[in-house]
Write an enzyme that holds these catalytic residues in place. Structure first.
Site, PDB file in Angstrom:
ATOM      1  CD  GLU A  14       9.253 -34.428   4.174  1.00 22.95           C
ATOM      2  OE1 GLU A  14       8.316 -33.641   4.404  1.00 22.95           O
ATOM      3  OE2 GLU A  14       9.139 -35.424   3.439  1.00 22.95           O
ATOM      4  CE  LYS A 148       3.040 -43.779   2.370  1.00 20.56           C
ATOM      5  NZ  LYS A 148       3.278 -42.577   3.111  1.00 20.56           N
TER       6      LYS A 148
HETATM    7  N1  PSU Z   1       4.348 -38.855   0.742  1.00 22.66           N
HETATM    8  C1  PSU Z   1       4.615 -39.679   1.769  1.00 22.66           C
HETATM    9  N2  PSU Z   1       4.860 -39.155   2.997  1.00 22.66           N
HETATM   10  C2  PSU Z   1       4.876 -37.793   3.214  1.00 22.66           C
HETATM   11  C3  PSU Z   1       4.608 -36.925   2.105  1.00 22.66           C
HETATM   12  C4  PSU Z   1       4.356 -37.497   0.890  1.00 22.66           C
HETATM   13  O1  PSU Z   1       4.602 -40.884   1.592  1.00 22.66           O
HETATM   14  O2  PSU Z   1       5.096 -37.343   4.352  1.00 22.66           O
HETATM   15  C5  PSU Z   1       4.641 -35.429   2.312  1.00 22.66           C
HETATM   16  C6  PSU Z   1       6.004 -34.842   1.892  1.00 22.66           C
HETATM   17  O3  PSU Z   1       6.296 -33.736   2.713  1.00 22.66           O
HETATM   18  C7  PSU Z   1       5.721 -34.367   0.476  1.00 22.66           C
HETATM   19  C8  PSU Z   1       4.306 -33.852   0.624  1.00 22.66           C
HETATM   20  O4  PSU Z   1       6.611 -33.350   0.029  1.00 22.66           O
HETATM   21  O5  PSU Z   1       3.671 -34.808   1.466  1.00 22.66           O
HETATM   22  C9  PSU Z   1       3.595 -33.716  -0.705  1.00 22.66           C
HETATM   23  O6  PSU Z   1       2.393 -33.054  -0.522  1.00 22.66           O
HETATM   24  P1  PSU Z   1       1.576 -32.531  -1.803  1.00 22.66           P
HETATM   25  O7  PSU Z   1       1.110 -33.769  -2.500  1.00 22.66           O
HETATM   26  O8  PSU Z   1       0.445 -31.717  -1.257  1.00 22.66           O
HETATM   27  O9  PSU Z   1       2.524 -31.712  -2.611  1.00 22.66           O
END
Ligand code: PSU
Ligand code: MN
Length: 296
Positions: A14, A148
């Site tokens: 990603e 996390k």
């Molecule tokens: N959690 C992490 N590192 C990240 C992300 C999430 O520990 O880089 C990023 C990933 O790209 C994940 C996105 O798909 O954040 C999720 O964002 P949201 O909660 O807005 O869907």
């Protein structure tokens, strides 16, 4: 394209982790390094992003640099894809949108650091990542280091169960929490190593069952790279308090929390983050190699 057409192992990566998950220039160094780890393990890396409105599967060095350093690169989850495509903009793809683009390109294995999930306080905010709904409907295996603790890990596991998403932990009975090998939650299922995981993917997606869902593989951080739970809990509590105080909501929540955790740990979390992404990349490449060998 040649690797996909020949049925050789390919691993998708990603780009939100590059543009919004880590600071420059550690992010671009990480992006290049993990691609090399995947090549060294016998697979072809394909970092995914939208550039000038065009979804791209596999990026050159200049494109990685742009994603890592241009502040105008948008965070693009599944709902944002048509927006950046229609307007010809750049977009860094999340787990959800990367999964979808990987599936369209015929790639089955994808590596990242951490998954999105159910946020703390979701019972009133309804804040739940589209990563989960995408995992419920797109047949890509996502290798991460778990979830996390900026998120509610228990609720995230519950939602994955409801959505019918298989959750595998590689080589451990505990579900990992990114910086730590444990989370206080048991592994929904444990498998040991790439061969077992490849057979699981074949069972899930093969002709007999023909499931259409994604598979979440949580690969625990190595013991030497862990950050003690006590240390990280304090930092995450502080970051969540700032989030509330500043009234941040919606798609800015995750990037804000990730940024504050890096700031509050004086870079220690970045070191752990880099270590676990390297480890995940090697395991994802081994899974892709083992899966390709099954001729599925
Ligand atoms: N959690 C992490 N590192 C990240 C992300 C999430 O520990 O880089 C990023 C990933 O790209 C994940 C996105 O798909 O954040 C999720 O964002 P949201 O909660 O807005 O869907
Ligand atoms: Mn959200």
């Amino acid at each position: 394209r040649a690797a996909v057409e020949d049925g050789r192992p390919v691993v998708a990566l990603e780009s939100t982790i590059i543009s919004h998950g880590m600071p420059y220039p550690a992010n671009v160094a990480m992006a290049r390094e993990v691609e090399q780890i995947i090549r060294d393990a016998g697979a072809t890396p394909a970092t995914i992003a939208v550039l000038h409105g065009v979804p791209r599967i596999g990026l050159d060095a200049d494109s990685l640099e742009l994603l890592a350093s241009d502040p105008d690169v948008r965070k693009v989850s599944i709902r944002d894809l048509p927006y950046v495509v229609a307007r010809g903009e750049h977009g860094a793809t999340t787990v959800a949108s990367t999964m979808r683009l990987a599936a369209l390109a015929g790639i089955e294995v994808f590596v990242t650091g951490g998954l999105g999930g159910v946020h703390r306080g979701a019972s009133s905010s309804f804040d739940e990542s589209a990563d989960l709904t995408e995992l419920s409907m797109t047949d890509v295996c996502v290798v991460s280091a778990g979830v996390k603790s900026i998120l509610d890990i228990g609720l995230t596991l519950e939602r994955m169960e409801t959505l019918g998403i298989p959750v595998i932990v590689n080589g451990s009975d505990d579900f990992p929490s990114f910086y730590s090998r444990t989370s206080g939650f048991a592994a929904p299922r444990r498998l040991d190593g790439p061969d077992e995981i490849a057979r699981f993917l074949h069972a899930a997606w093969g002709p007999d069952l023909g499931l259409t869902c994604g598979v979440s593989v949580a690969n625990p951080i190595l013991t030497d790279d862990e950050i003690p739970a006590s240390e990280i809990t304090e930092v995450i509590e502080a970051a969540l308090a700032e989030l509330d105080a500043q009234g941040i909501a919606g798609q800015d929540v995750t990037p804000f929390l990730l940024g504050r955790v890096v700031d509050h740990t004086a870079g220690r979390s970045l070191t752990a983050n880099l270590a676990l992404v390297r480890n995940n990349a090697a395991v994802a490449a081994q899974i892709a190699v083992a899966f390709a060998a099954l001729g599925a």
